[in-house]
Design a protein around this motif. Structure first.
Motif, PDB file in Angstrom:
ATOM      1  N   PRO A 229      37.010  46.625  31.163  1.00  0.00           N
ATOM      2  CA  PRO A 229      38.372  46.323  31.615  1.00  0.00           C
ATOM      3  C   PRO A 229      39.396  46.546  30.504  1.00  0.00           C
ATOM      4  O   PRO A 229      39.200  46.115  29.370  1.00  0.00           O
ATOM      5  CB  PRO A 229      38.293  44.836  31.990  1.00  0.00           C
ATOM      6  CG  PRO A 229      37.176  44.294  31.155  1.00  0.00           C
ATOM      7  CD  PRO A 229      36.175  45.416  31.031  1.00  0.00           C
TER       8      PRO A 229
ATOM      9  N   ARG B 279      40.795  38.886  29.955  1.00  0.00           N
ATOM     10  CA  ARG B 279      41.127  37.783  30.857  1.00  0.00           C
ATOM     11  C   ARG B 279      39.926  37.385  31.709  1.00  0.00           C
ATOM     12  O   ARG B 279      39.059  38.209  31.998  1.00  0.00           O
ATOM     13  CB  ARG B 279      42.281  38.186  31.772  1.00  0.00           C
ATOM     14  CG  ARG B 279      43.618  38.394  31.081  1.00  0.00           C
ATOM     15  CD  ARG B 279      44.636  38.886  32.091  1.00  0.00           C
ATOM     16  NE  ARG B 279      44.265  40.203  32.635  1.00  0.00           N
ATOM     17  CZ  ARG B 279      44.777  40.707  33.754  1.00  0.00           C
ATOM     18  NH1 ARG B 279      45.643  40.007  34.466  1.00  0.00           N
ATOM     19  NH2 ARG B 279      44.408  41.910  34.154  1.00  0.00           N
TER      20      ARG B 279
ATOM     21  N   TYR C 235      40.017  50.313  34.277  1.00  0.00           N
ATOM     22  CA  TYR C 235      38.735  50.265  33.576  1.00  0.00           C
ATOM     23  C   TYR C 235      38.513  51.593  32.846  1.00  0.00           C
ATOM     24  O   TYR C 235      38.768  52.668  33.398  1.00  0.00           O
ATOM     25  CB  TYR C 235      37.582  50.023  34.548  1.00  0.00           C
ATOM     26  CG  TYR C 235      37.536  48.610  35.077  1.00  0.00           C
ATOM     27  CD1 TYR C 235      36.690  47.665  34.511  1.00  0.00           C
ATOM     28  CD2 TYR C 235      38.353  48.224  36.129  1.00  0.00           C
ATOM     29  CE1 TYR C 235      36.648  46.359  34.986  1.00  0.00           C
ATOM     30  CE2 TYR C 235      38.329  46.916  36.609  1.00  0.00           C
ATOM     31  CZ  TYR C 235      37.468  45.999  36.036  1.00  0.00           C
ATOM     32  OH  TYR C 235      37.442  44.707  36.501  1.00  0.00           O
TER      33      TYR C 235
ATOM     34  N   GLU D  29      40.235  40.943  41.694  1.00  0.00           N
ATOM     35  CA  GLU D  29      41.611  41.282  41.330  1.00  0.00           C
ATOM     36  C   GLU D  29      41.819  42.775  41.151  1.00  0.00           C
ATOM     37  O   GLU D  29      42.919  43.293  41.361  1.00  0.00           O
ATOM     38  CB  GLU D  29      41.996  40.547  40.047  1.00  0.00           C
ATOM     39  CG  GLU D  29      43.452  40.718  39.646  1.00  0.00           C
ATOM     40  CD  GLU D  29      43.796  39.913  38.416  1.00  0.00           C
ATOM     41  OE1 GLU D  29      44.833  40.214  37.786  1.00  0.00           O
ATOM     42  OE2 GLU D  29      43.034  38.985  38.077  1.00  0.00           O
TER      43      GLU D  29
ATOM     44  N   GLY E  51      41.912  46.364  38.833  1.00  0.00           N
ATOM     45  CA  GLY E  51      42.570  46.681  37.579  1.00  0.00           C
ATOM     46  C   GLY E  51      42.091  47.979  36.979  1.00  0.00           C
ATOM     47  O   GLY E  51      41.348  48.746  37.602  1.00  0.00           O
TER      48      GLY E  51
ATOM     49  N   HIS F  64      37.586  39.534  34.537  1.00  0.00           N
ATOM     50  CA  HIS F  64      37.551  40.953  34.178  1.00  0.00           C
ATOM     51  C   HIS F  64      36.370  41.209  33.232  1.00  0.00           C
ATOM     52  O   HIS F  64      36.551  41.601  32.082  1.00  0.00           O
ATOM     53  CB  HIS F  64      38.866  41.387  33.514  1.00  0.00           C
ATOM     54  CG  HIS F  64      40.036  41.374  34.428  1.00  0.00           C
ATOM     55  ND1 HIS F  64      40.673  40.208  34.806  1.00  0.00           N
ATOM     56  CD2 HIS F  64      40.682  42.371  35.072  1.00  0.00           C
ATOM     57  CE1 HIS F  64      41.665  40.498  35.632  1.00  0.00           C
ATOM     58  NE2 HIS F  64      41.686  41.804  35.811  1.00  0.00           N
TER      59      HIS F  64
ATOM     60  N   LYS G 283      43.877  47.032  29.762  1.00  0.00           N
ATOM     61  CA  LYS G 283      45.200  46.757  30.317  1.00  0.00           C
ATOM     62  C   LYS G 283      46.250  47.466  29.482  1.00  0.00           C
ATOM     63  O   LYS G 283      46.057  47.698  28.278  1.00  0.00           O
ATOM     64  CB  LYS G 283      45.475  45.252  30.347  1.00  0.00           C
ATOM     65  CG  LYS G 283      45.463  44.579  28.988  1.00  0.00           C
ATOM     66  CD  LYS G 283      45.697  43.075  29.127  1.00  0.00           C
ATOM     67  CE  LYS G 283      45.668  42.394  27.763  1.00  0.00           C
ATOM     68  NZ  LYS G 283      45.887  40.923  27.884  1.00  0.00           N
TER      69      LYS G 283
ATOM     70  N   ASP H 240      40.922  44.230  28.040  1.00  0.00           N
ATOM     71  CA  ASP H 240      41.396  43.145  28.899  1.00  0.00           C
ATOM     72  C   ASP H 240      40.346  42.024  28.915  1.00  0.00           C
ATOM     73  O   ASP H 240      39.316  42.141  29.573  1.00  0.00           O
ATOM     74  CB  ASP H 240      41.643  43.665  30.314  1.00  0.00           C
ATOM     75  CG  ASP H 240      42.362  42.633  31.184  1.00  0.00           C
ATOM     76  OD1 ASP H 240      42.492  41.476  30.746  1.00  0.00           O
ATOM     77  OD2 ASP H 240      42.773  42.990  32.299  1.00  0.00           O
TER      78      ASP H 240
END
Length: 318
Positions: free
Chosen positions: A309, A281, A246, A242, A244, A284, A311, A279
């Motif tokens: 990770p 999720r 970091y 995915e 994202g 991640h 967010k 993050d």
């Protein structure tokens, strides 16, 4: 094999990861044995004593290279030399603190004499404050340790906070090793190394590893280019990554103590930023990447970059 401990037993006893144990072994600091009946690494009493020595030296912030020198020398001359250099470093820190104390006291005296309504005085205060800031180090306390525990506390207080940078990893296809270990990982490394030799772009990093929470096993990812198909991955699965944001930082020597310092340092760094959070999720994980295979030969330690990770809370990625 009753007098031997399994790698997981050693990890639990000394609160270190199996990867750290393997790293120490790769560096020639400890050795393990394997029997015909048991395929995994086993450690005897001599290895345990050596490991305890390593852990004490690492607590004192002695580098892996210096530990190698200590263990390869006969007698105590090398360890005395290494510890003497550590004392010199502490003396330098003490001298710096005394100097900074005098600077700050002089600064306080100057402020008491200044007029805050005067632009020139305010500018002088600002310049002086910037000078002090540029010379400060992350030192909270230096004392004369009366025992080993206090010495360890002091060395921890002398640690600098990790430098953290924010990076964005793109969404891409990854080939994964899965949670199997041992020969499976060796086969995976040979596979992605072969792909790496053929790839068109030379952007780094491409390979990452993380620990699967459910199985407790390491998992390896490698980012692949568009031309790679399942026929090229020798049975290893291709997944969609995915991507994202970091937060990353460098760890030296692949040491679990260093990892925890960086982990806690990044958590503190995140706490200072209202727009970012960890993050958690699925998909991640906290990953790491060995920046270059030849860093040990160049620098005397391995550089490992950890990817945590994160967010945004209040703002969009777009």
């Amino acid at each position: 094999m009753d007098s031997f401990l399994k790698i997981r037993e050693v990890s639990a006893k000394y609160d270190i990861t199996s990867r750290t144990l393997r790293y120490y072994e790769d560096m020639g600091l400890i050795s393990s044995v394997r029997s015909d009946e048991y395929a995994y690494r086993m450690y005897d009493e001599a290895a345990m004593k050596r490991l305890e020595q390593i852990l004490i030296l690492r607590k004192l912030n002695i580098s892996i290279r210096d530990i190698q020198s200590i263990f390869s020398a006969s007698g105590s001359s090398v360890v005395l030399e290494v510890l003497s250099k550590k004392v010199e470093h502490i003396d330098d820190e003490v001298a710096l603190l005394h100097e900074l104390k005098e600077i700050v006291l002089a600064f306080i005296h100057q402020i008491e004499q200044m007029d805050f309504s005067s632009d020139s005085d305010v500018r002088l205060i600002y310049d002086k404050a910037k000078d002090i800031e540029s010379r400060l180090t992350h030192v909270d306390y230096i004392g004369k340790p009366s025992n080993m525990n206090r010495l360890l506390e002091v060395t921890e207080l002398l640690e600098k906070k990790p430098d953290v940078r924010l990076v964005a990893l793109p969404a891409c296809r990854m080939v994964t090793s899965g949670v199997k270990t041992g020969e499976n990982h060796e086969r995976f490394e040979a596979m992605w190394t072969s792909l790496d030799d053929k790839r068109i772009d030379r952007f780094y990093p491409r390979d990452f590893m993380f620990h699967d929470q459910e199985s407790g096993s390491p998992v390896w990812y490698y980012a692949i280019e568009d031309w790679v198909t399942e026929a090229d991955t020798e049975g290893f699965a291709i997944i969609g990554f995915e991507g994202g944001l970091y937060a990353t930082s460098i760890v030296h020597d692949f040491d679990v103590n260093e990892v925890m310092k960086v982990y806690n340092g990044i958590k503190e760094w995140l706490a200072q930023h209202d727009n970012l959070t960890y993050d958690e999720r699925p998909g991640h994980p906290v990953m790491f990447h060995v920046t270059r295979p030849d860093t040990y030969g160049l620098l005397g330690y391995r550089q490992v970059e950890y990817f945590f990770p994160v967010k945004p809370i209040y703002c969009s990625l777009e």
